[in-house]
Design a protein around this motif. Structure first.
Motif, PDB file in Angstrom:
ATOM      1  N   ALA A 188       0.819  -0.844   0.324  1.00 16.87           N
ATOM      2  CA  ALA A 188      -0.281   0.159   0.048  1.00 16.87           C
ATOM      3  C   ALA A 188       0.664   1.274   0.212  1.00 16.87           C
ATOM      4  O   ALA A 188       2.260   1.505   0.990  1.00 16.87           O
ATOM      5  N   PRO A 189       0.504   2.011  -0.091  1.00 12.00           N
ATOM      6  CA  PRO A 189       0.886   3.575  -0.756  1.00 12.00           C
ATOM      7  C   PRO A 189       1.028   4.694   0.876  1.00 12.00           C
ATOM      8  O   PRO A 189       0.142   4.033   1.279  1.00 12.00           O
ATOM      9  N   MET A 190       2.528   4.048   1.252  1.00 12.80           N
ATOM     10  CA  MET A 190       2.661   5.012   2.502  1.00 12.80           C
ATOM     11  C   MET A 190       3.644   6.114   3.216  1.00 12.80           C
ATOM     12  O   MET A 190       5.255   6.286   2.396  1.00 12.80           O
ATOM     13  N   THR A 191       3.275   7.081   2.837  1.00 10.53           N
ATOM     14  CA  THR A 191       3.952   8.282   2.968  1.00 10.53           C
ATOM     15  C   THR A 191       4.683   8.418   4.135  1.00 10.53           C
ATOM     16  O   THR A 191       4.678   7.697   5.124  1.00 10.53           O
ATOM     17  N   ARG A 192       6.289   8.229   3.981  1.00 10.64           N
ATOM     18  CA  ARG A 192       7.391   8.183   5.043  1.00 10.64           C
ATOM     19  C   ARG A 192       8.121   8.816   5.327  1.00 10.64           C
ATOM     20  O   ARG A 192       8.715   9.695   6.615  1.00 10.64           O
ATOM     21  N   TYR A 203      -6.471   3.227  -9.705  1.00 15.95           N
ATOM     22  CA  TYR A 203      -7.480   5.221  -8.944  1.00 15.95           C
ATOM     23  C   TYR A 203      -7.713   4.511  -7.992  1.00 15.95           C
ATOM     24  O   TYR A 203      -8.342   3.616  -7.927  1.00 15.95           O
ATOM     25  N   ARG A 204      -6.923   5.499  -6.769  1.00 17.21           N
ATOM     26  CA  ARG A 204      -7.423   5.052  -5.139  1.00 17.21           C
ATOM     27  C   ARG A 204      -8.503   6.165  -5.109  1.00 17.21           C
ATOM     28  O   ARG A 204      -8.252   7.478  -4.949  1.00 17.21           O
ATOM     29  N   PHE A 205      -9.141   5.251  -4.242  1.00 17.95           N
ATOM     30  CA  PHE A 205     -10.914   6.666  -3.472  1.00 17.95           C
ATOM     31  C   PHE A 205     -11.289   5.941  -2.353  1.00 17.95           C
ATOM     32  O   PHE A 205     -10.759   4.861  -2.492  1.00 17.95           O
ATOM     33  N   GLY A 235      -6.690  -2.693   3.810  1.00 19.82           N
ATOM     34  CA  GLY A 235      -7.707  -1.878   5.158  1.00 19.82           C
ATOM     35  C   GLY A 235      -7.346  -3.315   6.017  1.00 19.82           C
ATOM     36  O   GLY A 235      -8.184  -4.584   6.963  1.00 19.82           O
ATOM     37  N   LYS A 236      -6.288  -2.951   7.610  1.00 22.75           N
ATOM     38  CA  LYS A 236      -5.498  -3.909   8.821  1.00 22.75           C
ATOM     39  C   LYS A 236      -6.271  -6.049   7.646  1.00 22.75           C
ATOM     40  O   LYS A 236      -6.617  -5.852   8.904  1.00 22.75           O
ATOM     41  N   VAL A 237      -5.478  -5.376   7.138  1.00 23.51           N
ATOM     42  CA  VAL A 237      -4.935  -7.081   6.825  1.00 23.51           C
ATOM     43  C   VAL A 237      -3.844  -6.845   6.849  1.00 23.51           C
ATOM     44  O   VAL A 237      -2.984  -7.180   7.906  1.00 23.51           O
ATOM     45  N   GLY A 258      -0.627  -3.207   3.893  1.00 27.83           N
ATOM     46  CA  GLY A 258      -0.006  -0.760   4.796  1.00 27.83           C
ATOM     47  C   GLY A 258       1.216  -1.122   5.734  1.00 27.83           C
ATOM     48  O   GLY A 258       2.238  -1.543   5.576  1.00 27.83           O
ATOM     49  N   ARG A 259       0.545  -1.511   6.680  1.00 28.48           N
ATOM     50  CA  ARG A 259       0.694  -1.329   8.093  1.00 28.48           C
ATOM     51  C   ARG A 259       2.343  -2.312   8.473  1.00 28.48           C
ATOM     52  O   ARG A 259       2.829  -2.119   9.083  1.00 28.48           O
ATOM     53  N   ALA A 260       1.122  -3.395   7.642  1.00 29.23           N
ATOM     54  CA  ALA A 260       1.957  -5.154   8.289  1.00 29.23           C
ATOM     55  C   ALA A 260       3.144  -5.063   7.664  1.00 29.23           C
ATOM     56  O   ALA A 260       4.445  -5.717   7.843  1.00 29.23           O
TER      57      ALA A 260
HETATM   58  C1  LIG Z   1       2.054   5.702   7.757  1.00 31.31           C
HETATM   59  C2  LIG Z   1       1.354   5.915   6.757  1.00 31.31           C
HETATM   60  C3  LIG Z   1       1.403   6.844   5.348  1.00 31.31           C
HETATM   61  C4  LIG Z   1      -0.582   6.137   4.384  1.00 31.31           C
HETATM   62  N1  LIG Z   1       0.382   7.283   3.507  1.00 31.31           N
HETATM   63  C5  LIG Z   1      -0.520   7.369   2.287  1.00 31.31           C
HETATM   64  C6  LIG Z   1      -0.497   7.667   0.832  1.00 31.31           C
HETATM   65  O1  LIG Z   1       0.690   8.312   0.654  1.00 31.31           O
HETATM   66  N2  LIG Z   1      -1.262   7.910   0.215  1.00 31.31           N
HETATM   67  C7  LIG Z   1      -2.119   6.702   0.027  1.00 31.31           C
HETATM   68  O2  LIG Z   1      -3.330   6.713  -0.652  1.00 31.31           O
HETATM   69  N3  LIG Z   1      -2.372   6.163   1.423  1.00 31.31           N
HETATM   70  C8  LIG Z   1      -1.569   6.388   2.847  1.00 31.31           C
HETATM   71  N4  LIG Z   1      -1.893   5.884   3.753  1.00 31.31           N
HETATM   72  C9  LIG Z   1      -3.221   4.525   3.344  1.00 31.31           C
HETATM   73  C10 LIG Z   1      -2.877   3.103   3.383  1.00 31.31           C
HETATM   74  O3  LIG Z   1      -2.149   3.011   1.761  1.00 31.31           O
HETATM   75  C11 LIG Z   1      -3.914   2.217   3.995  1.00 31.31           C
HETATM   76  O4  LIG Z   1      -4.577   2.399   3.471  1.00 31.31           O
HETATM   77  C12 LIG Z   1      -3.927   2.282   5.751  1.00 31.31           C
HETATM   78  O5  LIG Z   1      -2.614   2.191   6.393  1.00 31.31           O
HETATM   79  C13 LIG Z   1      -4.802   0.826   5.337  1.00 31.31           C
HETATM   80  O6  LIG Z   1      -4.144  -0.577   5.518  1.00 31.31           O
HETATM   81  P1  LIG Z   1      -3.225  -1.294   6.620  1.00 31.31           P
HETATM   82  O7  LIG Z   1      -3.994  -1.074   7.356  1.00 31.31           O
HETATM   83  O8  LIG Z   1      -3.151  -2.040   5.929  1.00 31.31           O
HETATM   84  O9  LIG Z   1      -1.827  -0.483   7.211  1.00 31.31           O
HETATM   85  C14 LIG Z   1      -0.724   5.868   5.155  1.00 31.31           C
HETATM   86  C15 LIG Z   1      -0.518   4.880   6.030  1.00 31.31           C
HETATM   87  C16 LIG Z   1      -0.225   4.661   6.762  1.00 31.31           C
HETATM   88  C17 LIG Z   1       0.299   3.640   7.572  1.00 31.31           C
END
Ligand SMILES: Cc1cc2nc3c(=O)[nH]c(=O)nc-3n(C[C@H](O)[C@H](O)[C@H](O)COP(=O)(O)O)c2cc1C
Length: 366
Positions: A27-31, A222-224, A293-295, A333-335
């Motif tokens: 999953a996309p995750m901003t760091r 496309y993410r929504f 989501g919460k996998v 994502g987080r996992a």
């Molecule tokens: C640290 C962090 C940064 C995130 N950054 C983005 C992002 O840049 N773009 C986005 O679409 N979602 C972002 N998300 C949401 C995740 O992509 C994901 O949808 C969300 O964490 C739920 O998945 P998870 O339960 O497996 O963590 C971010 C989530 C986390 C925890």
């Protein structure tokens, strides 16, 4: 614990030109760890490479700001504009490909939540979580529409330039494109506001601009979402009819794959059935979907920390959604922050060995 090697989640998948070794998506995750000039560091390259070496099928990057004018919220969010920024991402793509993975940059405009915010309508934003004031949001004018479209086009060209396998448009969570859909954030009275068709217009213009730029065969995700970062309870699609209008419009504008961002993939979307928003979106659009989501994470009702023995969860119900054809791909994502080796652990049935996620893990890239 049963071996899941044969599970559909770990079988190859293809759609058009996109070929994946399995159906697991990072999953996309901003760091916020790029240098202040938006250039990637060696540590960021290694962070993505590590997930690819551990068999993730498709890596979607952290949100990449589409420009340095209005799109970013902090300058340590990476960009894809200058030669140095492009070169950094090329190193990521090369490393991911060398490890057998596929890569898609996520193109992001933070809009109302930017450092220099613009949005569909002027607004005063509540303070940030740390109590500091946010600047006033300026309503977009015709020049802004042109500038934002051009920023997306340039990032899309550069996505191809670095050798990406696909690109993802971040249209979720209350940022620029999503805020056009929201009647709360979009109070325009011109062709970009008012009716659902008008509110959808700008996000669809972005999709069409990118489609024109990348040609007919390059995969666009496309993410929504229903929810936004400043209101987890926001509802944009009140029922299947409203969702159908949106997902069909995305398909017709040139989107190939929907990334349906829910906070819990197992949550029913509407009261009338137990189906998730991802399953509904797939059925109504006929497009493949990524669910998220919460996998493998604790499924509490709020964000309070789980009891230690429940911190990780059996991902079996998610694997079943893939087997049952409700979703095509699963984003983790987080996992995956806590476990670069999520795929080998889950595939071999050792999900109990997953390291629990905690926010402290965000301080470092590992
Ligand atoms: C640290 C962090 C940064 C995130 N950054 C983005 C992002 O840049 N773009 C986005 O679409 N979602 C972002 N998300 C949401 C995740 O992509 C994901 O949808 C969300 O964490 C739920 O998945 P998870 O339960 O497996 O963590 C971010 C989530 C986390 C925890």
């Amino acid at each position: 614990m049963s071996d899941r090697t044969r599970s559909l989640l770990f079988q190859p998948w293809s759609h058009g030109t996109l070929r994946l070794r399995n159906r697991v998506v990072m999953a996309p995750m901003t760091r916020r760890k790029a240098a202040p000039d938006g250039i990637l560091t060696d540590a960021i390259v290694a962070y993505y490479e590590r997930r690819a070496q551990n068999d993730v099928g498709l890596i979607v990057s952290e949100g990449i700001s589409v420009d340095s004018l209005h799109a970013y919220d902090t300058l340590t969010v990476p960009r894809l504009e200058t030669p140095g920024q492009v070169e950094g991402w090329r190193r990521v793509v090369d490393a991911v490909h060398a490890a057998g993975g596929a890569f898609a940059p996520q193109l992001w405009h933070t809009g109302r939540l930017a450092a220099n915010p613009i949005g569909p309508s002027a607004a005063t934003m509540p303070p940030r979580p740390d109590g500091t004031a946010r600047p006033e949001v300026r309503a977009m004018e015709p020049d802004d529409f042109r500038q934002v479209l051009e920023a997306y086009r340039l990032s899309a060209r550069n996505a191809i330039e670095i050798g990406s396998d696909a690109l993802e448009i971040h249209g979720a969570h209350g940022y620029l494109l999503d805020s056009f859909l929201s009647p709360v954030n979009n109070r325009r009275t011109d062709e970009h506001g008012g009716s659902p068709e008008n509110r959808m217009r700008f996000p669809l213009e972005v999709v069409r601009a990118i489609r024109t730029e990348v040609g007919p065969d390059f995969p666009i995700l496309y993410r929504f979402s229903q929810w936004k970062v400043d209101d987890y309870r926001e509802i944009k699609f009140r029922g299947p009819d409203e969702l159908e209008r949106w997902v069909v419009a995305l398909r017709e504008a040139g989107v190939d794959i929907l990334h349906v961002s829910t906070r819990d993939l197992l949550d029913p979307a509407f009261e009338t059935s137990p189906d998730s928003l991802a399953a509904w979106s797939r059925r109504l659009s006929g497009l493949p979907v990524v669910g998220v989501g919460k996998v493998s994470l604790f499924r509490g009702m709020d964000e309070s920390p789980p009891p230690p023995e429940q911190a990780v969860a059996d991902p079996e119900p998610i694997l079943a959604m893939v087997e049952d054809g409700e979703i095509d791909l699963v984003a983790v994502g987080r996992a995956l922050i806590a476990n670069p080796d999520w795929v080998p652990l889950v595939r071999s049935g050792r999900w109990r060995d997953l390291v629990p996620y905690s926010r402290e893990l965000l301080t470092e890239l590992r």
